[in-house]
Design an enzyme around this catalytic site. Sequence first.
Site, PDB file in Angstrom:
ATOM      1  N   TRP A 194      28.999  55.389  11.315  1.00  0.00           N
ATOM      2  CA  TRP A 194      28.501  54.337  10.423  1.00  0.00           C
ATOM      3  C   TRP A 194      27.396  53.589  11.176  1.00  0.00           C
ATOM      4  O   TRP A 194      27.606  53.163  12.318  1.00  0.00           O
ATOM      5  CB  TRP A 194      29.577  53.335   9.997  1.00  0.00           C
TER       6      TRP A 194
ATOM      7  N   GLU B 166      29.418  57.705   6.941  1.00  0.00           N
ATOM      8  CA  GLU B 166      29.879  56.632   6.051  1.00  0.00           C
ATOM      9  C   GLU B 166      28.724  55.838   5.455  1.00  0.00           C
ATOM     10  O   GLU B 166      27.941  55.229   6.171  1.00  0.00           O
ATOM     11  CB  GLU B 166      30.794  55.690   6.850  1.00  0.00           C
TER      12      GLU B 166
ATOM     13  N   LYS C  42      27.088  52.858   2.700  1.00  0.00           N
ATOM     14  CA  LYS C  42      27.399  51.472   2.349  1.00  0.00           C
ATOM     15  C   LYS C  42      26.348  51.011   1.362  1.00  0.00           C
ATOM     16  O   LYS C  42      25.217  51.473   1.389  1.00  0.00           O
ATOM     17  CB  LYS C  42      27.346  50.643   3.639  1.00  0.00           C
TER      18      LYS C  42
ATOM     19  N   ASP D 176      34.509  54.278   2.066  1.00  0.00           N
ATOM     20  CA  ASP D 176      35.128  52.988   2.392  1.00  0.00           C
ATOM     21  C   ASP D 176      35.246  52.204   1.092  1.00  0.00           C
ATOM     22  O   ASP D 176      34.270  52.066   0.338  1.00  0.00           O
ATOM     23  CB  ASP D 176      34.245  52.251   3.421  1.00  0.00           C
TER      24      ASP D 176
ATOM     25  N   HIS E 155      32.577  49.648   0.117  1.00  0.00           N
ATOM     26  CA  HIS E 155      31.160  50.001   0.265  1.00  0.00           C
ATOM     27  C   HIS E 155      30.460  50.442  -1.015  1.00  0.00           C
ATOM     28  O   HIS E 155      29.450  51.133  -0.965  1.00  0.00           O
ATOM     29  CB  HIS E 155      31.015  51.094   1.332  1.00  0.00           C
TER      30      HIS E 155
ATOM     31  N   HIS F  61      38.215  55.105   4.312  1.00  0.00           N
ATOM     32  CA  HIS F  61      38.404  53.817   4.968  1.00  0.00           C
ATOM     33  C   HIS F  61      39.029  52.911   3.918  1.00  0.00           C
ATOM     34  O   HIS F  61      38.328  52.366   3.061  1.00  0.00           O
ATOM     35  CB  HIS F  61      37.070  53.241   5.453  1.00  0.00           C
TER      36      HIS F  61
ATOM     37  N   ASP G 286      32.229  43.185   0.749  1.00  0.00           N
ATOM     38  CA  ASP G 286      32.873  44.055   1.734  1.00  0.00           C
ATOM     39  C   ASP G 286      33.555  43.191   2.793  1.00  0.00           C
ATOM     40  O   ASP G 286      33.202  43.220   3.963  1.00  0.00           O
ATOM     41  CB  ASP G 286      31.793  44.957   2.360  1.00  0.00           C
TER      42      ASP G 286
ATOM     43  N   ASP H  23      36.624  43.177   4.020  1.00  0.00           N
ATOM     44  CA  ASP H  23      37.608  43.773   4.932  1.00  0.00           C
ATOM     45  C   ASP H  23      38.890  42.965   5.061  1.00  0.00           C
ATOM     46  O   ASP H  23      39.397  42.765   6.160  1.00  0.00           O
ATOM     47  CB  ASP H  23      36.972  44.044   6.311  1.00  0.00           C
TER      48      ASP H  23
ATOM     49  N   ASP I  74      40.540  50.457   7.394  1.00  0.00           N
ATOM     50  CA  ASP I  74      39.403  49.734   7.990  1.00  0.00           C
ATOM     51  C   ASP I  74      39.366  48.313   7.443  1.00  0.00           C
ATOM     52  O   ASP I  74      38.789  48.069   6.388  1.00  0.00           O
ATOM     53  CB  ASP I  74      38.086  50.468   7.694  1.00  0.00           C
TER      54      ASP I  74
HETATM   55  C1  RNT Z   1      31.231  48.769   8.309  1.00  0.00           C
HETATM   56  C2  RNT Z   1      32.005  50.023   8.193  1.00  0.00           C
HETATM   57  C3  RNT Z   1      32.569  50.558   9.478  1.00  0.00           C
HETATM   58  C4  RNT Z   1      33.193  49.514  10.361  1.00  0.00           C
HETATM   59  C5  RNT Z   1      33.989  50.054  11.515  1.00  0.00           C
HETATM   60  C6  RNT Z   1      34.306  48.999  12.529  1.00  0.00           C
HETATM   61  O1  RNT Z   1      30.891  48.221   7.121  1.00  0.00           O
HETATM   62  O2  RNT Z   1      33.033  49.879   7.250  1.00  0.00           O
HETATM   63  O3  RNT Z   1      33.449  51.587   9.199  1.00  0.00           O
HETATM   64  O4  RNT Z   1      34.017  48.657   9.621  1.00  0.00           O
HETATM   65  O5  RNT Z   1      33.327  51.106  12.069  1.00  0.00           O
HETATM   66 ZN    ZN Z   2      34.435  51.496   7.077  1.00  0.00          ZN
END
Ligand code: RNT
Ligand code: ZN
Length: 418
Positions: free
Chosen positions: A184, A226, A228, A259, A262, A286, A294, A296, A326
Amino acid sequence: MNNNKIYEAAKEVYAALGVDTDIAIEKTAATPVSIQCWQGDDVGGFENPDGILTGGIQTTGNYPGKARTIDELKSDFDFAASLIPGIKKCSIHAIYLDNQGKKVDRNEIAPEHFETWVSWAKEKGYGLDFNPTYFSHHLSAYGFTLSHQDEGIRKFWVEHGIASRKISEYFGRELGMPSCNNFWVPDGFKDMPVCKAEYRAALAKSYDEIFSAFKTDKAYNLDSVESKVFGIGAESCTIGSNEFYIGCAIKNDILVTLDTGHFHPTEVVSDKISSTLQYMNGILLHVSRPVRWDSDHVVILDDETRAIASEIVRGGYQERVHIGLDYFDASINRIACWAIGSRNMQKALLLANLEPVEMLKKFELEGDYTSRLAYLEELKTLPFYAVWDRYCEMQGVPTGDKWIGDVKKYEADVLSKR
Ligand code: RNT
Ligand code: ZN
């Protein structure tokens, strides 16, 4: 009623729908889930003592007791793992290297810097995953890494990517299960760019160089990329967009990472599983919880987490979908975050394995959408907790809410002394 009686009663309820709860437990116990090491220290890592988080991701909160060393992180992870059923992998970022106090730059990392992680994983029975780190570095400070227009900087990050693949392959070889190596990069523009094409061409060139540098053994290393939609400071354009990475993954015969935070807010990853898998060998997930963006947040047992698990089970995709978590929350006990999110992923998988899939598919194929909806709703109130407790018992981890007291004790005994 004792636990056994409760389980036996629940078993009968599910059996009436043609579902064998013992088999559901077995299947859940056989599906690995990768737990992100970075929840334990707010994505800080141990590259240098005062590393700061940059690159379009952010941890918020200042809850006391975060892991300050690799050893603290490992013992916190072990404690969290003792609360979580199932096969566990630990996902490690490059900035978690064990450099023994010597400066090792990103393009110099090698398997030797992760030997202590491997011996720990072997001893505890965890698998490992890897992630090159394209943020929190002076050469990523202006928002670009693999798409950088400066050839020297771009090359530096290409070298980091090649090095990461060797480490991931080393993990897989040592532990006898493939390690997913997730790329990423934060590359993107805060404001409207005019040279999108140049940046995307540079990113594509970088991946061509990284993935053609050597042929990896897929029994040990599975590279993944990955995308986004946007990040903090990269609101107007993300170089590595979804379309970019779908093409990149197909061209290089690697995985794509989806993810849950994302994509645009009404797009769901659960719907992308059976779409991507028509053309790709595998994907990496993720699983996260985006709250308005996003963000998390810790994974909860929400509709989307359940839908993801159901899609994996209904499609028979357990071998092709690699489940990773994640999220990173620093506002509450970090170990509880690991336990809550991971237990919820496990609950979602167990619930999915308890679905009478054949019956539901039959309704659908016969056009009886009434019964399909009626049963999907009835399933929600079946005695799931009894099966969950049995699964936890069999795995030797706390049932019900018992783990909460354990975490409070660990906080008093260990975390509060840091
Ligand atoms: C960031 C991505 C990525 C990170 C990790 C720490 O937006 O989701 O995967 O969260 O690599
Ligand atoms: Zn991620």
